[in-house]
Design a protein around this motif. Structure first.
Motif, short mmCIF file in Angstrom:
data_model
loop_
_atom_site.label_atom_id
_atom_site.label_comp_id
_atom_site.label_asym_id
_atom_site.label_seq_id
_atom_site.Cartn_x
_atom_site.Cartn_y
_atom_site.Cartn_z
N ALA A 78 1.23 70.68 81.16
CA ALA A 78 1.48 71.94 81.88
C ALA A 78 1.64 73.07 80.89
N THR A 93 8.70 72.48 83.15
CA THR A 93 7.93 71.25 83.34
C THR A 93 7.50 70.64 82.01
N ARG A 94 6.98 71.47 81.11
CA ARG A 94 6.52 70.95 79.81
C ARG A 94 7.69 70.38 79.01
N ASP A 138 5.34 63.22 86.52
CA ASP A 138 4.49 62.40 85.66
C ASP A 138 4.54 62.96 84.24
N THR A 168 1.23 64.58 82.81
CA THR A 168 0.91 65.82 83.53
C THR A 168 1.88 66.93 83.14
#
Length: 852
Positions: free
Chosen positions: A851, A753-754, A844, A847
């Motif tokens: 993470a 995610t990051r 997003d 966001t």
């Protein structure tokens, strides 16, 4: 820890969802296979029990064995004196003569009718009221006059036949009969896949050409007589020329014979179910491995709080247990519904199974739960052990990236296993043809290769991913990132690709092997058979099913120079059952050119046998020796070996054992032909010959005139049917593997995610992100295609070589079909990446960057 396992499973239910689906599909397949075969076997038992329900004993002509390869043997008819003799035995309440045979029904020709050719038998029998007869009237009355008939209600409904209509019955003789009744069989409207015609006893004897003989005698014991005691009395009164058996034993034996095909189907379905579960096991192990990696910090906190390694292990296995039991419950329910679909699928590919209510045995439910729970837990043991052996401090420091490539020992063992398997396959393929065959070594080599690749996968995946993924560079930065992403997580990529590769290997193996066998059959047939045409039954019955009158009428045509017929029969070789071919040694050389290794084909006229060369070598037989053969009609006979034939040429005539038609008549009751080879007369055109032959065949609706291409197609029809059904079912493994790709990418997006947020922050668009994820999915599919199709072709090549003299043809690669397989796999990979790509593109950015 069990409460924690439950909470973790519920908390990560989205991550485990696709794993749950994979297990459900595997359990569904197992359950459906068991339900289908249990139901078919129970229905066959019920069917034959119903046929003999009111009869205590059945008297028939004696035979050395009752059935062979699922086919009941024919027996000589009984003289009418036997019926009178049985009636004099003390304790016999009723002794009813019964006649049954084969009789084809045709609707009224004056009304444009046609033959009714079922997939199964066309039964013609004498009408017997209950309790002797198993058929009960549903409308009309029993047949009384010689021109009356009762047919089964299912046939009447399916072909719009009503009481009072006239139908034609074709057996040894042909007659037009008036329908006076409709009958059912037990609770059914008829026999599955069959037609039934019931007439009075004299009409049945006349149409079947039995004179005053009967097929069997049904005996009912008096009320105060034990059936076993009566059986002994009747047997003593009749002597050894006649077989006196309890009807229930005959019903059981007949049911066992009919179950032969069902047993083969069960074995095939369970093998495919095992393949589906194996593919699912890769998905389960991969999912738990990724989930455990993502939860390393959580596990570290548990360890720091005092949880032992054993407790962590039990917690993870508890999650696997919950997944397994949930999937098993759903899989059992779906499996029952799937059984009906499997029955329809089998019927679509020419495998007729009895129709009736589905039976779910307790054993089926137990096996389904053991399989579902067992596969899930076993697949999760590896990830669970890794979770339990990580020290708390180390776990705190580990990132969630999964870049492990496996230990050195694992890699070395993987290379050794793969090398040994490849060497074994190479030795079989490059070695001399074996008449015995080396199937077992090929299987061992295949298993060694698969195990080796599983162990070796993480070590070689980075190199393979970068090599095979080079075409993705054309897509720019998203393509290069997709390639590097797959290479950076070798364990995850390897497990996902191997799951799909196994499914592709099985489909490719079956496709290449079937194509090679078909090519061998076609090649040997065209080399040996020189006939212009062949006449065979359109139903491709195991023993032929072609009236012997066909040969007689065709051979009399002026347009035909030679008509030579073949027959097939079964015989016992100790406990084994084998098939043989009966030929006319005088006319066969005019329509075929089989090559002899020793002896001569004309020597068959003296009552001997010609063997395929490999059979003679295996049995250490030569010309002049004798072969003991047990026939149902005449018992054990020692048949002299008069010749040896090339294996390939013997197989063109269908079996490894050839006898003359005269020898066949001495040892068999059956008098149907399997094939009639036709050589047209000089100066006669094909058009004129076909017109004349088809004119004769008009009176024999099941007889079909075929050229060489059609004859080969008839001989390979079963291969096509099995290949079609297996391919359709193996698509389930492709579906499970595609779910694996979707699941892996979905979990990897959570893991990355990051990284995804940073890529979006530096300018990657949502469209580029979608292409990156889709490219990774296609790359995984491409890895699977290279490995799977490559393994499938290699295994097929080894199997073709291992079959030795049975398949004297080079490996044939069906390029078109293989390209279809490759295309389907590539599309599956692309589709599998759609949902993960959509989710990644919609994250997003802020966001995602935030993470951990």
């Amino acid at each position: 820890m069990w409460r924690l396992a439950l909470r973790n499973a519920l908390a990560h239910r989205a991550r485990l969802a696709l794993t749950l689906i994979a297990v459900i599909l595997g359990v569904t397949f197992v359950t459906g296979s068991l339900v289908l075969t249990d139901t078919s076997q129970r229905l066959l038992d019920d069917q034959f029990r119903t046929a003999t329900a009111g009869v205590d004993l059945t008297v028939r002509d004696a035979a050395a064995f009752d059935s062979a390869m699922g086919v009941e043997v024919e027996r000589d008819p009984l003289p009418p004196t036997v019926v009178d003799q049985i009636r004099t035995v003390p304790g016999v309440a009723t002794a009813s003569p019964v006649v049954r045979g084969s009789g084809l029904l045709s609707t009224d020709k004056t009304a444009g009718g046609k033959a009714i050719v079922p997939s199964g038998s066309s039964l013609l029998a004498s009408w017997e009221p209950a309790p002797v007869g198993a058929f009960t009237l549903r409308a009309g009355r029993p047949p009384a006059a010689d021109d009356e008939i009762v047919i089964d209600a299912a046939t009447a409904e399916g072909h719009h036949i009503a009481l009072g209509d006239t139908i034609t019955v074709q057996a040894e003789r042909t007659a037009g009969l008036r329908v006076v009744g409709l009958a059912g069989f037990g609770g059914a409207a008829g026999l599955p896949g069959s037609t039934v015609g019931l007439v009075n006893l004299p009409t049945a004897q006349r149409l079947l050409g039995l004179g005053d003989g009967v097929t069997e005698v049904a005996v009912i014991a008096a009320e105060d007589i034990d059936p076993q005691q009566l059986q002994n009395r009747v047997a003593a009164a009749l002597g050894t020329e006649y077989a006196v058996a309890a009807s229930r034993d005959i019903a059981a034996a007949s049911a066992d014979a009919a179950k032969t095909q069902v047993a083969y189907l069960q074995l095939m379905l369970l093998a495919l179910a095992a393949a589906a579960l194996l593919v699912g096991a890769f998905l389960i192990a991969n999912t738990f491995s990724i989930v455990i990696t993502q939860r390393t910090r959580e596990i570290a906190v548990l360890r720091a709080a005092g949880a032992t390694g054993g407790q962590v292990l039990r917690s993870v296995l508890g999650e696997a247990f919950l997944v397994g039991i949930t999937a098993s419950i759903a899989g059992v329910g779906l499996g029952v519904a799937t059984a009906a679909w499997l029955r329809s699928l089998a019927g679509a590919f020419g495998i007729t199974l009895p129709d009736g209510g589905l039976i779910v045995a307790p054993r089926t439910v137990i096996i389904a739960f053991l399989v579902g729970i067992g596969v899930t837990i076993v697949s999760a043991i590896g990830p669970a052990r890794r979770a339990a052996t990580v020290a708390p401090v180390e776990a705190m420091r580990l990132s969630s990236a999964s870049a492990a490539t496996g230990g050195r020992a694992r890699t070395v063992i993987g290379w050794i296993m793969t090398g040994l398997g490849a060497a074994g396959l190479t030795a079989v393929i490059a070695g001399p043809r074996s008449s015995v065959g080396l199937i077992a070594p090929v299987g061992a080599a295949a298993i060694s290769v698969i195990v080796g690749l599983v162990l070796l996968g993480p070590a070689v995946t980075p190199t393979l991913a970068r090599l095979i993924g080079r075409p993705l560079d054309a897509a720019g930065v998203p393509g290069r990132l997709a390639r590097e992403s797959a290479a950076r997580a070798p364990r995850r990529t390897a497990a996902t690709a191997l799951a799909l590769a196994i499914g592709l290997a099985l489909i490719s193996f079956m496709t290449v092997l079937a194509t090679s066998i078909k090519a061998s059959v076609a090649s040997s047939y065209k080399e040996v058979i020189s006939a212009d045409y062949v006449i065979e039954s359109a139903r491709n019955e195991m023993l032929g099913g072609l009236s012997h009158h066909v040969h007689h009428h065709v051979s009399e045509l002026a347009e035909v120079a030679v008509a030579s017929r073949l027959r097939y029969g079964h015989w016992k070789d100790g406990e084994a059952t084998r098939a043989l071919t009966a030929v006319d040694p005088a006319t066969l050389p005019e329509v075929a050119s089989p090559r002899m290794v020793a002896g001569g084909l004309n020597a068959l006229s003296g009552g001997g046998i010609v063997l395929a060369e490999s059979v003679a070598r295996q049995r250490h037989l030569a010309v002049g020796d004798s072969l003991p053969m047990t026939f149902s009609l005449t018992g054990t006979q020692r048949i002299p070996v008069v010749g040896l034939m090339l294996d390939r040429d013997a197989h063109a005539l269908s079996t490894d054992y050839l006898i003359s038609l005269d020898t066949f008549s001495e040892n068999y009751r059956e008098h149907v032909d399997a094939s009639v080879f036709v050589k047209i007369a000089n100066g006669v055109s094909d058009v004129a010959a076909k017109k004349a032959i088809n004119g004769v065949l008009a009176d024999y609706p099941t007889a079909q005139l075929r050229d060489q291409a059609a004859a080969v197609a008839g001989r390979t029809l079963m291969i096509d049917q099995v290949l079609g059904m297996v391919t359709a079912l193996l698509m389930l493994t492709i579906l499970i593997a595609a779910l694996g790709i979707t699941n892996t990418l979905a979990l990897s997006i959570m893991e990355r995610t990051r990284e995804i947020g940073l890529l979006r922050a530096v300018g990657m668009t949502g469209g580029q992100m979608r292409w990156m994820i889709r490219g990774e999915a296609v790359l995984i599919a491409a890895l699977a295609i290279v490995l799977g199709v490559g393994m499938g072709i290699a295994f097929a090549a080894g199997t073709v070589a291992a079959l030795g003299s049975a398949i004297e043809a080079p490996l044939v690669l069906p390029v078109g079909r293989l390209l279809i397989i490759v295309t389907v796999a590539a599309l599956a990979g692309l589709l599998a990446g759609l949902l993960p790509a959509r989710r990644a593109a919609r994250l997003d950015v802020l966001t995602a960057i935030a993470a951990s």
